[in-house]
Motif scaffolding. Sequence first.
Motif, PDB file in Angstrom:
ATOM      1  N   THR A  88       0.846  -1.192   0.000  1.00  0.00           N
ATOM      2  CA  THR A  88       0.000   0.000   0.000  1.00  0.00           C
ATOM      3  C   THR A  88       0.883   1.245   0.000  1.00  0.00           C
ATOM      4  OG1 THR A  88      -0.241  -0.287   2.404  1.00  0.00           O
ATOM      5  CG2 THR A  88      -2.105  -0.939   1.011  1.00  0.00           C
ATOM      6  N   ALA A  89       0.231   2.411   0.002  1.00  0.00           N
ATOM      7  CA  ALA A  89       0.938   3.687   0.024  1.00  0.00           C
ATOM      8  C   ALA A  89       0.222   4.621   0.978  1.00  0.00           C
ATOM      9  CB  ALA A  89       0.989   4.307  -1.370  1.00  0.00           C
ATOM     10  N   GLY A  90       0.991   5.272   1.840  1.00  0.00           N
ATOM     11  CA  GLY A  90       0.460   6.287   2.745  1.00  0.00           C
ATOM     12  C   GLY A  90       1.470   7.406   2.844  1.00  0.00           C
ATOM     13  N   THR A  91       1.107   8.598   2.427  1.00  0.00           N
ATOM     14  CA  THR A  91       2.101   9.665   2.264  1.00  0.00           C
ATOM     15  C   THR A  91       2.423  10.428   3.541  1.00  0.00           C
ATOM     16  OG1 THR A  91       0.416  11.306   1.704  1.00  0.00           O
ATOM     17  CG2 THR A  91       1.338  10.002  -0.107  1.00  0.00           C
ATOM     18  N   ASP A  92       1.535  10.362   4.551  1.00  0.00           N
ATOM     19  CA  ASP A  92       1.677  11.213   5.733  1.00  0.00           C
ATOM     20  C   ASP A  92       1.586  12.690   5.362  1.00  0.00           C
ATOM     21  OD1 ASP A  92       1.772  11.381   8.464  1.00  0.00           O
ATOM     22  OD2 ASP A  92       3.922  11.049   8.658  1.00  0.00           O
ATOM     23  N   ALA A  93       0.914  12.999   4.244  1.00  0.00           N
ATOM     24  CA  ALA A  93       0.675  14.392   3.885  1.00  0.00           C
ATOM     25  C   ALA A  93      -0.168  15.063   4.964  1.00  0.00           C
ATOM     26  CB  ALA A  93      -0.040  14.478   2.540  1.00  0.00           C
ATOM     27  N   MET A  94       0.060  16.355   5.178  1.00  0.00           N
ATOM     28  CA  MET A  94      -0.567  17.074   6.280  1.00  0.00           C
ATOM     29  C   MET A  94      -1.206  18.353   5.764  1.00  0.00           C
ATOM     30  SD  MET A  94       2.464  16.470   9.049  1.00  0.00           S
ATOM     31  CE  MET A  94       2.850  14.796   9.597  1.00  0.00           C
ATOM     32  N   VAL A  95      -2.524  18.412   5.814  1.00  0.00           N
ATOM     33  CA  VAL A  95      -3.237  19.589   5.329  1.00  0.00           C
ATOM     34  C   VAL A  95      -2.855  20.812   6.155  1.00  0.00           C
ATOM     35  CG1 VAL A  95      -5.530  20.572   4.896  1.00  0.00           C
ATOM     36  CG2 VAL A  95      -5.113  18.134   4.472  1.00  0.00           C
ATOM     37  N   SER A  96      -2.505  20.624   7.419  1.00  0.00           N
ATOM     38  CA  SER A  96      -2.232  21.749   8.313  1.00  0.00           C
ATOM     39  C   SER A  96      -0.813  22.305   8.184  1.00  0.00           C
ATOM     40  CB  SER A  96      -2.494  21.357   9.765  1.00  0.00           C
ATOM     41  OG  SER A  96      -1.692  20.256  10.146  1.00  0.00           O
ATOM     42  N   PHE A  97      -0.022  21.798   7.247  1.00  0.00           N
ATOM     43  CA  PHE A  97       1.303  22.363   6.976  1.00  0.00           C
ATOM     44  C   PHE A  97       1.338  22.891   5.549  1.00  0.00           C
ATOM     45  CE2 PHE A  97       2.607  19.935  10.650  1.00  0.00           C
ATOM     46  CZ  PHE A  97       3.634  20.688  11.196  1.00  0.00           C
ATOM     47  N   THR A  98       1.811  24.120   5.373  1.00  0.00           N
ATOM     48  CA  THR A  98       1.958  24.671   4.028  1.00  0.00           C
ATOM     49  C   THR A  98       3.373  24.525   3.495  1.00  0.00           C
ATOM     50  OG1 THR A  98       2.492  26.910   4.816  1.00  0.00           O
ATOM     51  CG2 THR A  98       0.158  26.374   4.485  1.00  0.00           C
ATOM     52  N   ARG A  99       4.348  24.313   4.377  1.00  0.00           N
ATOM     53  CA  ARG A  99       5.739  24.123   3.966  1.00  0.00           C
ATOM     54  C   ARG A  99       6.355  23.079   4.874  1.00  0.00           C
ATOM     55  NH1 ARG A  99       8.026  28.617   0.875  1.00  0.00           N
ATOM     56  NH2 ARG A  99      10.059  27.775   1.383  1.00  0.00           N
ATOM     57  N   ARG A 100       6.454  21.830   4.393  1.00  0.00           N
ATOM     58  CA  ARG A 100       7.097  20.789   5.205  1.00  0.00           C
ATOM     59  C   ARG A 100       7.574  19.646   4.312  1.00  0.00           C
ATOM     60  NH1 ARG A 100       6.034  16.813   9.938  1.00  0.00           N
ATOM     61  NH2 ARG A 100       7.616  17.521  11.399  1.00  0.00           N
ATOM     62  N   GLY A 101       8.352  19.972   3.297  1.00  0.00           N
ATOM     63  CA  GLY A 101       8.876  18.939   2.425  1.00  0.00           C
ATOM     64  C   GLY A 101       7.764  18.156   1.763  1.00  0.00           C
ATOM     65  N   ASN A 102       7.903  16.812   1.719  1.00  0.00           N
ATOM     66  CA  ASN A 102       6.848  16.045   1.065  1.00  0.00           C
ATOM     67  C   ASN A 102       5.606  15.891   1.935  1.00  0.00           C
ATOM     68  OD1 ASN A 102       8.040  14.144   2.788  1.00  0.00           O
ATOM     69  ND2 ASN A 102       9.019  13.038   1.119  1.00  0.00           N
ATOM     70  N   GLN A 103       5.646  16.353   3.179  1.00  0.00           N
ATOM     71  CA  GLN A 103       4.435  16.316   3.998  1.00  0.00           C
ATOM     72  C   GLN A 103       3.521  17.509   3.734  1.00  0.00           C
ATOM     73  OE1 GLN A 103       6.449  15.491   7.798  1.00  0.00           O
ATOM     74  NE2 GLN A 103       5.381  13.528   7.817  1.00  0.00           N
ATOM     75  N   SER A 104       4.012  18.531   3.035  1.00  0.00           N
ATOM     76  CA  SER A 104       3.112  19.590   2.568  1.00  0.00           C
ATOM     77  C   SER A 104       2.767  19.407   1.095  1.00  0.00           C
ATOM     78  CB  SER A 104       3.713  20.983   2.809  1.00  0.00           C
ATOM     79  OG  SER A 104       4.951  21.138   2.147  1.00  0.00           O
ATOM     80  N   ASN A 105       3.162  18.257   0.533  1.00  0.00           N
ATOM     81  CA  ASN A 105       2.648  17.856  -0.775  1.00  0.00           C
ATOM     82  C   ASN A 105       1.141  17.670  -0.695  1.00  0.00           C
ATOM     83  OD1 ASN A 105       5.017  17.664  -2.310  1.00  0.00           O
ATOM     84  ND2 ASN A 105       5.405  15.556  -1.687  1.00  0.00           N
TER      85      ASN A 105
END
Length: 666
Positions: free
Chosen positions: A464-481
């Motif tokens: 599977t795939a889970g990105t750990d993307a975070m809506v509450s961050f506007t600038r955080r590497g691939n977590q603000s993707n």
Amino acid sequence: MPLSVTRALGEYRTLLAEHGVTWGEDPVFYVRSMVADAYLMGTTTFWEVCYGMLGARYPGASAEELGTRLDELDMDEVVRAVLAGRVLGNLAALRLAAEGVTLEARAQAVLDGRPLRTTLLVDSARQEPATVLVDGRAHVIASGGARLITITSRSEVVADGAPVDLSPLTRAAPAARLRVRAGFPCKWTVYGEHGQGWYPEGAPARHDYHVMPYFHGDDLVLDVPAEPLTVRVSRGMEYASAEAVITPVPGEETLAELAPERLYDAAARGWYGGDMHVHLNWAGDMVGTPGLAGVMQHGEDLHVLNLVAGNVSSERVYDAEALEHWAGRDLPWSDASHVARIGVEYRNDLLGHLYAFGVSAPPSRFHTGFLGTADWPPNSVACEELRALGAVTGYSHPFHAPFAETDAPDKALRQGRDCSSREIVADAALGLVDTLDVLSQTSITATAAVYRRLIGAGNRIAVTAGTDAMVSFTRRGNQSNPPGWARVYARVDGPLSAASFAEAVRRGRTFGTTGPWLELSAAGHGPGATLDLSPGERITVTARSIGPEVERLEIRTADGVLAEGPPDELTAELVAGEPTYVVAVATGGPHERSFTREVYAHTSPVYLDVDGRHVARAEDVAWCLEWLDTLERLLREEGTFEAPGQLGDHLDVIERARRVYRDRLT
């Protein structure tokens, strides 16, 4: 929106206002590093600098020893060290040298005299402390120290008793309006000089892994400068991007009408892509709302979105109220081709983090081991409860350090409380987890190596795939993707729903990808299938890819690479001997379509039984047994337990898993 969710979002806004990006969470290292991430975008240089600074302080210390001292670092000084004398569009530098004070900045365009909000890095090279006044507040900078201070272009900054001229921060630009239109929801990027991004009113100033500004929607109007702007449109991984350079007319509205070309249509083939691990709120520089998540999902054409409720470093579980209200139901913006649910991230930093998709109700607990509490009960207990609530479960962002199949388990296990998925080897053997997020923001190749060991040892779990993307961050590497920058595609029977998608994942009819389409066929059967072959029987195996970023294809079995070659299509013949599996892998170097360090896609297996015997490669089983021995030592040395018997519960799980693996050798 339900009142309970509205109240929770209000509480989060208060936490953001009072504490900044950390929201007042327990200041463990990954919480404090949020400050640096806002400026440095989570680059690998960040970690190199951290370990370099500690290495200079503790010469001769091992990487593991230095890792235990990360909390000693001053994040403002880390930011300065990573920048190494550079300035960014979102950060100016005030240099305090023995000979005087200088301000360095990339001038940002401002319209109609509007103020610019930015951050000032005060960088002192002096041997004595210095005081800088910002809007009347004194900031004492230690000898050779650094300090990050939020300012606007209208702030009053005083250093060495004299006002600092802030005019280099901005440049005036004539105003215009730009309308962007594709005819359907998309991801848009609009930027000008120095990469300065422009956004519709009210849209968060988000940046992706490539530090490119972006927002989502269609037929949107932006206030922009009347100067050359690059406009780019895309729509998730199934589309290419289209781009144009446009110079809006001052005082008028200019239309930019662009549409991305589709590269492949997964749903037309019966496949739907999902992101199993996305946070609406997880601290951050803004508060994420359900409505914004919906706009992002449709703009990325992400078929399935799992927004997980979870904690950060303390007791608070973010978005628990949303889970309580929507558990077991689709979120309001779902439609025939887009399904969104609130799920769970269950977290223990020593044993690993789990996602749960499709829960019918909130679980009784969301985490263990935080704020010095016990690492108990084992993660297996959470797996059982989440399964009983109807969830698909899998380990998230599994492994961080470089790792290969030839490495001993100790290399993957010795990094301390870093969220690595240490209990996966036991829980997989006991049939308590369905998947492993081979595609995530952590080391994909390391996780793929562990995954192939697990399936080679007889564990039937899906990619599977889970990105750990975070809506509450506007600038955080691939977590603000945006969500869905990596996806698990599942072949669904019938219409898309949370239930049909979950069932396809459970059956292993999946592949994970950072962008490329990847097909696997073994004697005409795809991932999740089991073929019962006779010794000496021959079958044809084919891998196919779509995507300009693919450089290499592989077909692999439990014994390693069966065939490899350039992209598009690869075929090999396999002669049945010992039971095995076959998977396809597509790889490539850095690419604009990949929002992480590498291009990667990996299928779940087609299992090749022989005379009714399942794969259980002795070398892989022995490797898993060694892993369990190492896990037991780790729990004895580093686990936190509050009562007699808590360690024993973990040892019972490990022993039950050992028996499963030993039985597979007979």
